[in-house]
Scaffold this motif. Structure first.
Motif, PDB file in Angstrom:
ATOM      1  N   SER A   1       0.851  -1.195   0.000  1.00  0.00           N
ATOM      2  CA  SER A   1       0.000   0.000   0.000  1.00  0.00           C
ATOM      3  C   SER A   1       0.881   1.237   0.000  1.00  0.00           C
ATOM      4  O   SER A   1       1.710   1.410   0.899  1.00  0.00           O
ATOM      5  N   PRO A   2       0.706   2.114  -0.992  1.00  0.00           N
ATOM      6  CA  PRO A   2       1.442   3.382  -0.964  1.00  0.00           C
ATOM      7  C   PRO A   2       0.815   4.329   0.041  1.00  0.00           C
ATOM      8  O   PRO A   2      -0.208   4.011   0.665  1.00  0.00           O
ATOM      9  N   ALA A   3       1.420   5.476   0.209  1.00  0.00           N
ATOM     10  CA  ALA A   3       0.901   6.490   1.121  1.00  0.00           C
ATOM     11  C   ALA A   3      -0.443   7.020   0.631  1.00  0.00           C
ATOM     12  O   ALA A   3      -0.839   6.810  -0.519  1.00  0.00           O
ATOM     13  N   GLY A   4      -1.138   7.740   1.522  1.00  0.00           N
ATOM     14  CA  GLY A   4      -2.414   8.316   1.142  1.00  0.00           C
ATOM     15  C   GLY A   4      -2.281   9.325   0.021  1.00  0.00           C
ATOM     16  O   GLY A   4      -3.119   9.395  -0.878  1.00  0.00           O
ATOM     17  N   ALA A   5      -1.235  10.137   0.057  1.00  0.00           N
ATOM     18  CA  ALA A   5      -0.945  11.104  -0.998  1.00  0.00           C
ATOM     19  C   ALA A   5       0.123  10.493  -1.895  1.00  0.00           C
ATOM     20  O   ALA A   5       1.315  10.524  -1.594  1.00  0.00           O
ATOM     21  N   PHE A   6      -0.339   9.913  -2.995  1.00  0.00           N
ATOM     22  CA  PHE A   6       0.557   9.208  -3.912  1.00  0.00           C
ATOM     23  C   PHE A   6      -0.053   9.252  -5.299  1.00  0.00           C
ATOM     24  O   PHE A   6      -1.210   8.877  -5.494  1.00  0.00           O
ATOM     25  N   GLY A   7       0.695   9.747  -6.269  1.00  0.00           N
ATOM     26  CA  GLY A   7       0.190   9.803  -7.629  1.00  0.00           C
ATOM     27  C   GLY A   7       0.744  10.997  -8.369  1.00  0.00           C
ATOM     28  O   GLY A   7       1.392  11.871  -7.784  1.00  0.00           O
TER      29      GLY A   7
ATOM     30  N   GLU B   1      14.701   8.351   0.465  1.00  0.00           N
ATOM     31  CA  GLU B   1      14.339   7.881   1.807  1.00  0.00           C
ATOM     32  C   GLU B   1      12.860   7.490   1.836  1.00  0.00           C
ATOM     33  O   GLU B   1      12.055   7.931   1.017  1.00  0.00           O
ATOM     34  N   TYR B   2      12.519   6.656   2.795  1.00  0.00           N
ATOM     35  CA  TYR B   2      11.136   6.247   3.018  1.00  0.00           C
ATOM     36  C   TYR B   2      11.084   5.509   4.350  1.00  0.00           C
ATOM     37  O   TYR B   2      12.114   5.106   4.895  1.00  0.00           O
ATOM     38  N   ARG B   3       9.891   5.326   4.878  1.00  0.00           N
ATOM     39  CA  ARG B   3       9.695   4.502   6.069  1.00  0.00           C
ATOM     40  C   ARG B   3       8.754   3.349   5.709  1.00  0.00           C
ATOM     41  O   ARG B   3       7.937   3.459   4.813  1.00  0.00           O
ATOM     42  N   THR B   4       8.903   2.266   6.438  1.00  0.00           N
ATOM     43  CA  THR B   4       8.139   1.056   6.170  1.00  0.00           C
ATOM     44  C   THR B   4       7.181   0.753   7.306  1.00  0.00           C
ATOM     45  O   THR B   4       7.545   0.838   8.478  1.00  0.00           O
ATOM     46  N   GLY B   5       5.952   0.420   6.951  1.00  0.00           N
ATOM     47  CA  GLY B   5       4.965   0.014   7.939  1.00  0.00           C
ATOM     48  C   GLY B   5       4.310  -1.289   7.529  1.00  0.00           C
ATOM     49  O   GLY B   5       4.599  -1.848   6.462  1.00  0.00           O
ATOM     50  N   GLY B   6       3.406  -1.741   8.360  1.00  0.00           N
ATOM     51  CA  GLY B   6       2.664  -2.954   8.052  1.00  0.00           C
ATOM     52  C   GLY B   6       1.333  -2.612   7.424  1.00  0.00           C
ATOM     53  O   GLY B   6       1.267  -1.854   6.466  1.00  0.00           O
ATOM     54  N   ASP B   7       0.223  -3.142   7.998  1.00  0.00           N
ATOM     55  CA  ASP B   7      -1.081  -2.890   7.391  1.00  0.00           C
ATOM     56  C   ASP B   7      -1.816  -1.712   8.024  1.00  0.00           C
ATOM     57  O   ASP B   7      -3.036  -1.592   7.939  1.00  0.00           O
ATOM     58  N   THR B   8      -1.056  -0.826   8.674  1.00  0.00           N
ATOM     59  CA  THR B   8      -1.593   0.443   9.163  1.00  0.00           C
ATOM     60  C   THR B   8      -0.759   1.575   8.557  1.00  0.00           C
ATOM     61  O   THR B   8       0.406   1.379   8.221  1.00  0.00           O
ATOM     62  N   PRO B   9      -1.338   2.780   8.397  1.00  0.00           N
ATOM     63  CA  PRO B   9      -0.622   3.863   7.710  1.00  0.00           C
ATOM     64  C   PRO B   9       0.647   4.316   8.420  1.00  0.00           C
ATOM     65  O   PRO B   9       0.727   4.312   9.652  1.00  0.00           O
ATOM     66  N   VAL B  10       1.628   4.707   7.624  1.00  0.00           N
ATOM     67  CA  VAL B  10       2.832   5.371   8.108  1.00  0.00           C
ATOM     68  C   VAL B  10       2.561   6.876   8.018  1.00  0.00           C
ATOM     69  O   VAL B  10       2.328   7.401   6.927  1.00  0.00           O
ATOM     70  N   LEU B  11       2.571   7.561   9.156  1.00  0.00           N
ATOM     71  CA  LEU B  11       2.243   8.983   9.217  1.00  0.00           C
ATOM     72  C   LEU B  11       3.426   9.805   9.699  1.00  0.00           C
ATOM     73  O   LEU B  11       4.242   9.318  10.490  1.00  0.00           O
ATOM     74  N   ASP B  12       3.508  11.050   9.226  1.00  0.00           N
ATOM     75  CA  ASP B  12       4.561  11.931   9.719  1.00  0.00           C
ATOM     76  C   ASP B  12       4.089  12.635  10.994  1.00  0.00           C
ATOM     77  O   ASP B  12       2.997  12.339  11.507  1.00  0.00           O
ATOM     78  N   ALA B  13       4.892  13.556  11.508  1.00  0.00           N
ATOM     79  CA  ALA B  13       4.585  14.213  12.773  1.00  0.00           C
ATOM     80  C   ALA B  13       3.276  14.998  12.728  1.00  0.00           C
ATOM     81  O   ALA B  13       2.622  15.205  13.758  1.00  0.00           O
TER      82      ALA B  13
ATOM     83  N   HIS C   1       1.609  -7.812   3.974  1.00  0.00           N
ATOM     84  CA  HIS C   1       1.015  -6.540   3.548  1.00  0.00           C
ATOM     85  C   HIS C   1       1.868  -5.446   4.161  1.00  0.00           C
ATOM     86  O   HIS C   1       1.975  -5.345   5.382  1.00  0.00           O
ATOM     87  N   VAL C   2       2.505  -4.642   3.345  1.00  0.00           N
ATOM     88  CA  VAL C   2       3.385  -3.582   3.828  1.00  0.00           C
ATOM     89  C   VAL C   2       2.978  -2.251   3.220  1.00  0.00           C
ATOM     90  O   VAL C   2       2.229  -2.193   2.239  1.00  0.00           O
ATOM     91  N   SER C   3       3.478  -1.182   3.823  1.00  0.00           N
ATOM     92  CA  SER C   3       3.198   0.166   3.314  1.00  0.00           C
ATOM     93  C   SER C   3       4.460   1.000   3.376  1.00  0.00           C
ATOM     94  O   SER C   3       5.324   0.781   4.229  1.00  0.00           O
ATOM     95  N   PHE C   4       4.546   1.948   2.451  1.00  0.00           N
ATOM     96  CA  PHE C   4       5.711   2.836   2.379  1.00  0.00           C
ATOM     97  C   PHE C   4       5.248   4.289   2.323  1.00  0.00           C
ATOM     98  O   PHE C   4       4.333   4.639   1.572  1.00  0.00           O
TER      99      PHE C   4
END
Length: 213
Positions: A151-157, A168-180, A208-211
């Motif tokens: 799953s890509p980030a919410g803002a992707f395209g 650079e990027y961060r990796t998450g599982g099946d929940t969103p990776v969010l910034d501060a 299932h991973v997210s970036f």
């Protein structure tokens, strides 16, 4: 060097992934309904639909990794999950890895709900998001498939103004990776870095991973 097939190679995700993989010296097969105008030098190009069994057979033959970057729009509306299930069935029992570029809506929120099913998710995009989640459910249920659902980030395209390659990027599982600030975003170039890193580092198998940043 891996033999990588990209399905949907003229799309935003597929195009960025193809470019990154080529720059790292991987052997590419690009599949799309239209001829890529900026295909990396040396890439094998197959023009056609993955719904055509002969095209699909050519596309996945000999591949180490098959990347599904199809969009459930136009003549692929409502057909992507079926296409991916067909591909998974063909790859079952082989060593070929199948990586699916899914959607942000497939992730879970803090309450454990799929984001696509929440009121906050834009209704106009729910059919596409549900189609991509259906692909995850169907492929992950097939025995003997070496799958990864991303799953890509919410803002992707392509509509996102900031397409800078930060490296650079961060990796998450099946929940969103969010910034501060609680945002979820990533450029096409950095998402592609994450995908090719996963291939080269042999990570996130059957997961299932997210970036995101």
């Amino acid at each position: 060097m891996a033999k990588i097939t990209v399905l949907g190679a003229t799309g935003f995700a597929g195009g960025n992934i193809a470019k990154e993989a080529a720059e790292r010296g991987h052997e590419l097969t690009l599949v799309s309904r239209s001829t890529p105008l900026d295909a990396p030098a040396g890439a094998r190009v197959i023009q056609g639909s993955v719904l055509d069994g002969d095209v699909l057979a050519q596309a996945i033959d000999g591949a180490d990794v098959v990347i599904g970057a199809l969009s459930p729009r136009g003549d692929m509306e409502g057909k992507v999950a079926d296409a991916y299930a067909e591909i998974a069935g063909r790859l079952a029992g082989t060593s070929t890895r199948f990586m699916i570029i899914g959607g942000f809506g497939s992730l879970k929120n803090a309450d454990g709900e799929r984001i696509v099913e929440t009121d906050a998710f834009e209704p106009a995009y729910k059919p596409e998001a549900r189609e991509l989640f259906a692909a995850y459910e169907r492929v992950s249920a097939i025995e003997g498939v070496d799958w990864t659902y991303v799953s890509p980030a919410g803002a992707f395209g392509s509509y996102i103004p900031d397409q800078v390659r930060r490296g650079e990027y961060r990796t998450g599982g099946d929940t969103p990776v969010l910034d501060a600030e609680g945002n979820s975003a990533i450029s096409g170039a950095d998402f592609a870095i994450a995908i090719v890193d996963a291939i080269e580092q042999d990570t996130h198998r059957r997961a299932h991973v997210s970036f995101a940043y």
